[in-house]
Motif scaffolding. Structure first.
Motif, PDB file in Angstrom:
ATOM      1  N   PHE A 137     101.008 -74.245 121.238  1.00 51.89           N
ATOM      2  CA  PHE A 137      99.622 -74.970 120.490  1.00 51.89           C
ATOM      3  C   PHE A 137      99.352 -76.362 121.268  1.00 51.89           C
ATOM      4  CE2 PHE A 137     101.666 -73.021 116.582  1.00 51.89           C
ATOM      5  CZ  PHE A 137     100.873 -71.892 116.972  1.00 51.89           C
ATOM      6  N   GLY A 138      99.758 -76.664 122.513  1.00 46.98           N
ATOM      7  CA  GLY A 138      99.646 -77.994 122.959  1.00 46.98           C
ATOM      8  C   GLY A 138     100.595 -78.910 122.443  1.00 46.98           C
ATOM      9  N   GLY A 139     101.458 -78.596 121.765  1.00 43.69           N
ATOM     10  CA  GLY A 139     102.316 -79.449 121.148  1.00 43.69           C
ATOM     11  C   GLY A 139     103.797 -78.547 120.711  1.00 43.69           C
ATOM     12  N   HIS A 140     104.442 -78.651 120.180  1.00 39.25           N
ATOM     13  CA  HIS A 140     105.702 -77.926 119.761  1.00 39.25           C
ATOM     14  C   HIS A 140     105.925 -77.485 118.314  1.00 39.25           C
ATOM     15  CE1 HIS A 140     106.755 -80.727 123.075  1.00 39.25           C
ATOM     16  NE2 HIS A 140     107.610 -79.902 123.310  1.00 39.25           N
ATOM     17  N   GLY A 141     106.631 -76.295 118.283  1.00 39.97           N
ATOM     18  CA  GLY A 141     106.987 -75.623 116.977  1.00 39.97           C
ATOM     19  C   GLY A 141     108.303 -76.072 116.866  1.00 39.97           C
ATOM     20  N   ILE A 142     108.581 -76.371 115.474  1.00 40.90           N
ATOM     21  CA  ILE A 142     109.995 -76.989 114.969  1.00 40.90           C
ATOM     22  C   ILE A 142     110.567 -75.891 114.154  1.00 40.90           C
ATOM     23  CG2 ILE A 142     111.198 -78.601 113.922  1.00 40.90           C
ATOM     24  CD1 ILE A 142     109.972 -79.649 116.386  1.00 40.90           C
ATOM     25  N   TYR A 143     111.940 -75.558 114.685  1.00 41.19           N
ATOM     26  CA  TYR A 143     112.633 -74.481 113.969  1.00 41.19           C
ATOM     27  C   TYR A 143     113.758 -75.201 113.198  1.00 41.19           C
ATOM     28  CZ  TYR A 143     109.747 -71.217 116.614  1.00 41.19           C
ATOM     29  OH  TYR A 143     108.611 -70.548 117.111  1.00 41.19           O
ATOM     30  N   VAL A 144     114.245 -74.798 112.064  1.00 36.19           N
ATOM     31  CA  VAL A 144     115.200 -75.078 111.435  1.00 36.19           C
ATOM     32  C   VAL A 144     116.116 -73.794 111.153  1.00 36.19           C
ATOM     33  CG1 VAL A 144     116.693 -76.027 109.341  1.00 36.19           C
ATOM     34  CG2 VAL A 144     114.772 -77.111 110.436  1.00 36.19           C
ATOM     35  N   ASP A 145     117.400 -73.695 111.617  1.00 37.54           N
ATOM     36  CA  ASP A 145     118.064 -72.547 111.508  1.00 37.54           C
ATOM     37  C   ASP A 145     117.128 -71.102 111.956  1.00 37.54           C
ATOM     38  OD1 ASP A 145     120.463 -73.907 110.934  1.00 37.54           O
ATOM     39  OD2 ASP A 145     120.103 -73.778 108.804  1.00 37.54           O
ATOM     40  N   ALA A 146     116.490 -71.371 113.118  1.00 35.24           N
ATOM     41  CA  ALA A 146     115.569 -70.373 113.612  1.00 35.24           C
ATOM     42  C   ALA A 146     114.498 -69.758 112.812  1.00 35.24           C
ATOM     43  CB  ALA A 146     116.042 -68.923 114.036  1.00 35.24           C
ATOM     44  N   LEU A 147     114.033 -70.738 111.595  1.00 29.91           N
ATOM     45  CA  LEU A 147     112.982 -70.451 110.766  1.00 29.91           C
ATOM     46  C   LEU A 147     111.877 -71.552 111.171  1.00 29.91           C
ATOM     47  CD1 LEU A 147     112.013 -69.037 107.879  1.00 29.91           C
ATOM     48  CD2 LEU A 147     112.876 -70.893 106.689  1.00 29.91           C
ATOM     49  N   PHE A 148     110.903 -70.993 111.456  1.00 25.54           N
ATOM     50  CA  PHE A 148     109.502 -71.947 111.849  1.00 25.54           C
ATOM     51  C   PHE A 148     109.170 -72.628 110.755  1.00 25.54           C
ATOM     52  CE2 PHE A 148     104.960 -71.743 113.438  1.00 25.54           C
ATOM     53  CZ  PHE A 148     105.248 -72.850 114.405  1.00 25.54           C
ATOM     54  N   ILE A 149     108.961 -74.013 110.780  1.00 29.49           N
ATOM     55  CA  ILE A 149     108.802 -74.927 109.548  1.00 29.49           C
ATOM     56  C   ILE A 149     107.916 -75.989 109.835  1.00 29.49           C
ATOM     57  CG2 ILE A 149     111.153 -74.337 108.465  1.00 29.49           C
ATOM     58  CD1 ILE A 149     111.401 -77.464 108.804  1.00 29.49           C
ATOM     59  N   ALA A 150     107.483 -76.339 110.943  1.00 24.95           N
ATOM     60  CA  ALA A 150     106.900 -77.476 111.480  1.00 24.95           C
ATOM     61  C   ALA A 150     106.091 -77.338 112.947  1.00 24.95           C
ATOM     62  CB  ALA A 150     107.536 -78.610 111.276  1.00 24.95           C
ATOM     63  N   ILE A 151     105.101 -77.916 112.817  1.00 29.00           N
ATOM     64  CA  ILE A 151     104.483 -78.169 114.388  1.00 29.00           C
ATOM     65  C   ILE A 151     104.114 -79.649 114.595  1.00 29.00           C
ATOM     66  CG2 ILE A 151     103.350 -75.786 114.503  1.00 29.00           C
ATOM     67  CD1 ILE A 151     100.581 -77.474 113.512  1.00 29.00           C
ATOM     68  N   VAL A 152     104.441 -80.152 115.947  1.00 26.68           N
ATOM     69  CA  VAL A 152     104.373 -81.507 116.368  1.00 26.68           C
ATOM     70  C   VAL A 152     103.073 -81.606 117.356  1.00 26.68           C
ATOM     71  CG1 VAL A 152     105.218 -83.442 117.535  1.00 26.68           C
ATOM     72  CG2 VAL A 152     106.311 -82.078 115.885  1.00 26.68           C
ATOM     73  N   ILE A 153     101.978 -82.043 116.866  1.00 24.58           N
ATOM     74  CA  ILE A 153     100.610 -82.262 117.702  1.00 24.58           C
ATOM     75  C   ILE A 153     100.259 -83.547 117.818  1.00 24.58           C
ATOM     76  CG2 ILE A 153      98.244 -81.539 117.699  1.00 24.58           C
ATOM     77  CD1 ILE A 153     100.018 -78.989 118.217  1.00 24.58           C
ATOM     78  N   ASP A 154      99.809 -84.252 118.941  1.00 22.89           N
ATOM     79  CA  ASP A 154      99.521 -85.413 119.117  1.00 22.89           C
ATOM     80  C   ASP A 154     100.510 -86.533 118.237  1.00 22.89           C
ATOM     81  OD1 ASP A 154      97.528 -84.752 120.581  1.00 22.89           O
ATOM     82  OD2 ASP A 154      96.094 -84.293 118.949  1.00 22.89           O
ATOM     83  N   ASP A 155     101.905 -86.184 118.603  1.00 20.98           N
ATOM     84  CA  ASP A 155     103.020 -87.179 117.905  1.00 20.98           C
ATOM     85  C   ASP A 155     102.774 -87.404 116.526  1.00 20.98           C
ATOM     86  OD1 ASP A 155     104.224 -87.609 120.696  1.00 20.98           O
ATOM     87  OD2 ASP A 155     103.010 -89.414 120.749  1.00 20.98           O
ATOM     88  N   GLN A 156     102.292 -86.096 115.817  1.00 15.62           N
ATOM     89  CA  GLN A 156     102.126 -86.155 114.217  1.00 15.62           C
ATOM     90  C   GLN A 156     102.998 -85.007 114.002  1.00 15.62           C
ATOM     91  OE1 GLN A 156     100.530 -87.983 112.144  1.00 15.62           O
ATOM     92  NE2 GLN A 156     100.163 -89.448 113.793  1.00 15.62           N
ATOM     93  N   LEU A 157     103.806 -84.953 112.929  1.00 19.56           N
ATOM     94  CA  LEU A 157     104.686 -83.865 112.442  1.00 19.56           C
ATOM     95  C   LEU A 157     104.001 -83.227 111.183  1.00 19.56           C
ATOM     96  CD1 LEU A 157     107.378 -82.498 112.156  1.00 19.56           C
ATOM     97  CD2 LEU A 157     108.301 -83.892 110.587  1.00 19.56           C
ATOM     98  N   TYR A 158     103.716 -82.047 111.169  1.00 21.32           N
ATOM     99  CA  TYR A 158     102.983 -81.433 110.297  1.00 21.32           C
ATOM    100  C   TYR A 158     103.842 -80.382 109.697  1.00 21.32           C
ATOM    101  CZ  TYR A 158      98.416 -83.166 112.030  1.00 21.32           C
ATOM    102  OH  TYR A 158      97.592 -83.744 112.609  1.00 21.32           O
ATOM    103  N   LEU A 159     104.538 -80.247 108.213  1.00 17.11           N
ATOM    104  CA  LEU A 159     105.145 -79.232 107.841  1.00 17.11           C
ATOM    105  C   LEU A 159     104.496 -78.169 107.197  1.00 17.11           C
ATOM    106  CD1 LEU A 159     107.468 -81.817 105.934  1.00 17.11           C
ATOM    107  CD2 LEU A 159     108.076 -80.784 108.027  1.00 17.11           C
ATOM    108  N   LYS A 160     105.203 -76.993 107.122  1.00 17.18           N
ATOM    109  CA  LYS A 160     104.670 -75.812 106.658  1.00 17.18           C
ATOM    110  C   LYS A 160     104.320 -75.924 105.135  1.00 17.18           C
ATOM    111  CE  LYS A 160     103.748 -70.960 106.544  1.00 17.18           C
ATOM    112  NZ  LYS A 160     102.627 -70.664 106.871  1.00 17.18           N
ATOM    113  N   VAL A 161     103.322 -75.389 104.675  1.00 18.10           N
ATOM    114  CA  VAL A 161     102.865 -75.187 103.151  1.00 18.10           C
ATOM    115  C   VAL A 161     102.398 -73.934 102.914  1.00 18.10           C
ATOM    116  CG1 VAL A 161     102.147 -77.730 103.122  1.00 18.10           C
ATOM    117  CG2 VAL A 161     100.548 -75.817 103.600  1.00 18.10           C
TER     118      VAL A 161
END
Length: 110
Positions: A21-45
């Protein structure tokens, strides 16, 4: 910033990141929980956790869709959550819970 976000989430499990997505997906123990876009951390809701993020003053990630803006199911945590792994923990746990509740995608028929 990505390294800092990974450090904040580190106590919860094995953290990895994948470009997307032009940023990064963040995984904890292979579970997709967040994205980082424009140096901002967005958590899954989800419907259960979104109100908590809204009450804390967070805002959703919105991207430009084809005809109108599209709100994603990822929200900014409170600013103080970015200060330490301890402060991030409850917000990350909400994201992990939301990610675990997400239904599996069904395979497309050929």
């Amino acid at each position: 910033m990505l390294a800092h976000f990974k450090e904040l989430l580190g106590p919860l499990g094995t953290v990895s990141a994948r470009a997307m997505f032009g940023g990064h997906g963040i995984y904890v123990d292979a579970l997709f929980i967040a994205i980082v876009i424009d140096d901002q951390l967005y958590l899954k809701v989800d419907a259960l956790t979104e109100p908590e993020f809204a009450r804390a003053g967070g805002s959703p990630f919105v991207h430009a869709g084809k005809s109108q803006p599209v709100q994603m199911s990822y929200w900014l945590p409170p600013e103080d959550a970015l200060e330490s792994p301890h402060a991030m923990r409850p917000w990350a746990q909400l994201a992990i819970a939301a990610a675990r509740r997400k239904p599996e995608k069904k395979a497309r028929k050929k």
